[in-house]
Design a protein around this motif. Structure first.
Motif, PDB file in Angstrom:
ATOM      1  N   SER A  99      10.357   7.009  -0.838  1.00 36.88           N
ATOM      2  CA  SER A  99      11.154   6.308   0.173  1.00 36.88           C
ATOM      3  C   SER A  99      12.553   6.908   0.224  1.00 36.88           C
ATOM      4  O   SER A  99      13.125   7.088   1.305  1.00 36.88           O
ATOM      5  N   ASN A 113      11.929   6.932  13.248  1.00 35.07           N
ATOM      6  CA  ASN A 113      10.979   5.820  13.321  1.00 35.07           C
ATOM      7  C   ASN A 113       9.810   6.164  14.253  1.00 35.07           C
ATOM      8  O   ASN A 113       8.687   5.787  13.997  1.00 35.07           O
ATOM      9  N   LYS A 116       5.483  10.847  14.856  1.00 40.19           N
ATOM     10  CA  LYS A 116       4.089  10.824  14.429  1.00 40.19           C
ATOM     11  C   LYS A 116       4.028  11.747  13.220  1.00 40.19           C
ATOM     12  O   LYS A 116       4.315  12.936  13.321  1.00 40.19           O
ATOM     13  N   VAL A 128       2.586   8.203   2.355  1.00 37.12           N
ATOM     14  CA  VAL A 128       2.373   7.539   3.645  1.00 37.12           C
ATOM     15  C   VAL A 128       2.998   6.145   3.598  1.00 37.12           C
ATOM     16  O   VAL A 128       3.703   5.733   4.528  1.00 37.12           O
ATOM     17  N   ALA A 129       2.762   5.442   2.504  1.00 35.81           N
ATOM     18  CA  ALA A 129       3.345   4.109   2.342  1.00 35.81           C
ATOM     19  C   ALA A 129       4.866   4.191   2.393  1.00 35.81           C
ATOM     20  O   ALA A 129       5.524   3.357   3.025  1.00 35.81           O
ATOM     21  N   MET A 131       6.687   6.452   3.931  1.00 35.67           N
ATOM     22  CA  MET A 131       7.114   6.706   5.318  1.00 35.67           C
ATOM     23  C   MET A 131       7.195   5.384   6.064  1.00 35.67           C
ATOM     24  O   MET A 131       8.145   5.129   6.808  1.00 35.67           O
ATOM     25  N   LYS A 132       6.187   4.533   5.850  1.00 39.25           N
ATOM     26  CA  LYS A 132       6.163   3.239   6.543  1.00 39.25           C
ATOM     27  C   LYS A 132       7.319   2.354   6.067  1.00 39.25           C
ATOM     28  O   LYS A 132       7.926   1.636   6.864  1.00 39.25           O
ATOM     29  N   VAL A 136       8.826   4.591   9.581  1.00 40.64           N
ATOM     30  CA  VAL A 136       7.977   5.512  10.345  1.00 40.64           C
ATOM     31  C   VAL A 136       6.569   4.907  10.385  1.00 40.64           C
ATOM     32  O   VAL A 136       5.766   5.100   9.474  1.00 40.64           O
ATOM     33  N   SER A 137       6.279   4.155  11.439  1.00 41.26           N
ATOM     34  CA  SER A 137       5.034   3.356  11.410  1.00 41.26           C
ATOM     35  C   SER A 137       3.794   4.184  11.733  1.00 41.26           C
ATOM     36  O   SER A 137       2.708   3.885  11.259  1.00 41.26           O
ATOM     37  N   ASP A 138       3.961   5.259  12.510  1.00 38.87           N
ATOM     38  CA  ASP A 138       2.802   6.062  12.893  1.00 38.87           C
ATOM     39  C   ASP A 138       2.620   7.219  11.905  1.00 38.87           C
ATOM     40  O   ASP A 138       2.866   8.376  12.221  1.00 38.87           O
ATOM     41  N   ALA A 139       2.212   6.861  10.680  1.00 40.59           N
ATOM     42  CA  ALA A 139       2.064   7.867   9.626  1.00 40.59           C
ATOM     43  C   ALA A 139       0.667   7.780   9.035  1.00 40.59           C
ATOM     44  O   ALA A 139       0.105   6.702   8.894  1.00 40.59           O
ATOM     45  N   LEU A 150      -4.658   4.333   4.655  1.00 38.36           N
ATOM     46  CA  LEU A 150      -3.523   5.270   4.670  1.00 38.36           C
ATOM     47  C   LEU A 150      -3.960   6.733   4.730  1.00 38.36           C
ATOM     48  O   LEU A 150      -3.282   7.565   5.319  1.00 38.36           O
TER      49      LEU A 150
END
Ligand SMILES: *[C@@H]1O[C@H](CO)[C@@H](O)[C@H](O)[C@H]1NC(C)=O
Ligand SMILES: *[C@@H]1O[C@H](CO)[C@@H](O)[C@H](O)[C@H]1NC(C)=O
Ligand SMILES: *[C@@H]1O[C@H](CO)[C@@H](O)[C@H](O)[C@H]1NC(C)=O
Length: 255
Positions: A99, A113, A116, A128-129, A131-132, A136-139, A150
């Motif tokens: 993070s 944010n 992709k 990936v977690a 990034m979210k 950044v939700s589209d990961a 994920l």
């Protein structure tokens, strides 16, 4: 010139030479503070591999076939003890560190944010977690073994995505690539033009026994990323990997 001014010359010369020395010293000092020069120096000092060919990238031998290589990689990825650790006591620690990594990339305007984003060789998806976590939700991640939701199944030598899919790709498994040129080629294929790739690598350091290559400088990466420009090289401390390298895929001209 009259004789009196001649005799004064050595007297004037002293302060002149002194100020010359001082200004040269000052200029050199300024130059070492310049980021571009530091980058160049870092590249130069990181070259000259100790044991490999001139390229600074050494592919480890010992694989009889691509399948043998995949099997060996699967052996680590499927190891139940490791998977247990990755998904339990390793999870929070990794997500926290990553993070910070992605937050920093966000501050530097390399990920947003709305990006992709892809994590390559994602294992159980801690990156990936992370990034979210930073918005950044589209990961999504890929690895040989899927870990939904994920991480989806995918070989980084032949990514399961269309050309120009992602704004951002991250990986810390470059050393696991048996064919680094395919690894990078696939990143450049699936990145949109202007998209950013961030690699965490170990330079001049043995990684683990599952590594398929050894990197002795960042120079080979510059050669592999044919369609991209180098944006940054900086030190990181991320689970045994010490160097963060950032590329941006060049904009493709419209005809
Ligand atoms: C996979 O690991 C097991 C032990 O965990 C070992 O017996 C086997 O030979 C390994 N296979 C490969 C292809 O490395
Ligand atoms: C990005 O997402 C985070 C977390 O959802 C949010 O706090 C932040 O305000 C967003 N930033 C922008 C620029 O939209
Ligand atoms: C995708 O990109 C590759 C390499 O850049 C290219 O060879 C191929 O033709 C492209 N495919 C499509 C469908 O555009």
């Amino acid at each position: 010139m009259n004789p009196s001014s001649l005799s004064k010359l050595p007297l004037l010369l002293k302060p002149f030479l002194l100020s010359l020395f001082l200004s040269i010293f000052f200029l050199v000092f300024l130059a070492t503070q310049c980021p571009l020069l530091r980058l160049k120096t870092a590249l130069q000092t990181a070259s000259n591999p100790p044991s490999s060919g001139a390229s600074g990238l050494h592919i480890r031998g010992g694989y009889t076939s691509y399948n043998a290589y995949i099997e060996r990689q699967l052996n680590k990825t499927l190891n139940p003890k490791l998977r247990k650790i990755w998904t339990t006591r390793d999870w929070d620690r990794k997500v926290k560190v990553f993070s910070r990594v992605f937050q920093s990339l966000k501050h530097r305007k390399l990920i947003f944010n709305e990006s992709k984003a892809l994590s390559i060789g994602a294992r159980v998806g801690q990156e990936v977690a992370a990034m979210k976590v930073v918005g950044v939700s589209d990961a999504v991640g890929i690895d040989l073994v899927p870990y939904p939701p994920l991480v989806m199944k995918g070989d980084f030598h032949a990514q399961p995505f269309k050309n120009q899919t992602f704004d951002f790709e991250f990986s810390n498994v470059f050393d696991h690539a048996l064919y680094p040129w395919n690894f990078v080629g696939e990143i450049e294929r699936t990145l949109k033009s202007g998209g950013v790739c961030v690699l965490h690598v170990a330079v001049r350091r043995q990684t683990d026994k599952f590594s398929a290559n050894d990197l002795y400088s960042v120079q080979p990466l510059l050669e592999l990323f044919k369609e991209s420009e180098l944006l940054e090289v900086r030190k990181v401390d991320a689970f045994g990997l010490d160097t963060e390298v950032v590329f941006r895929k060049k904009k493709i001209k419209d005809f």
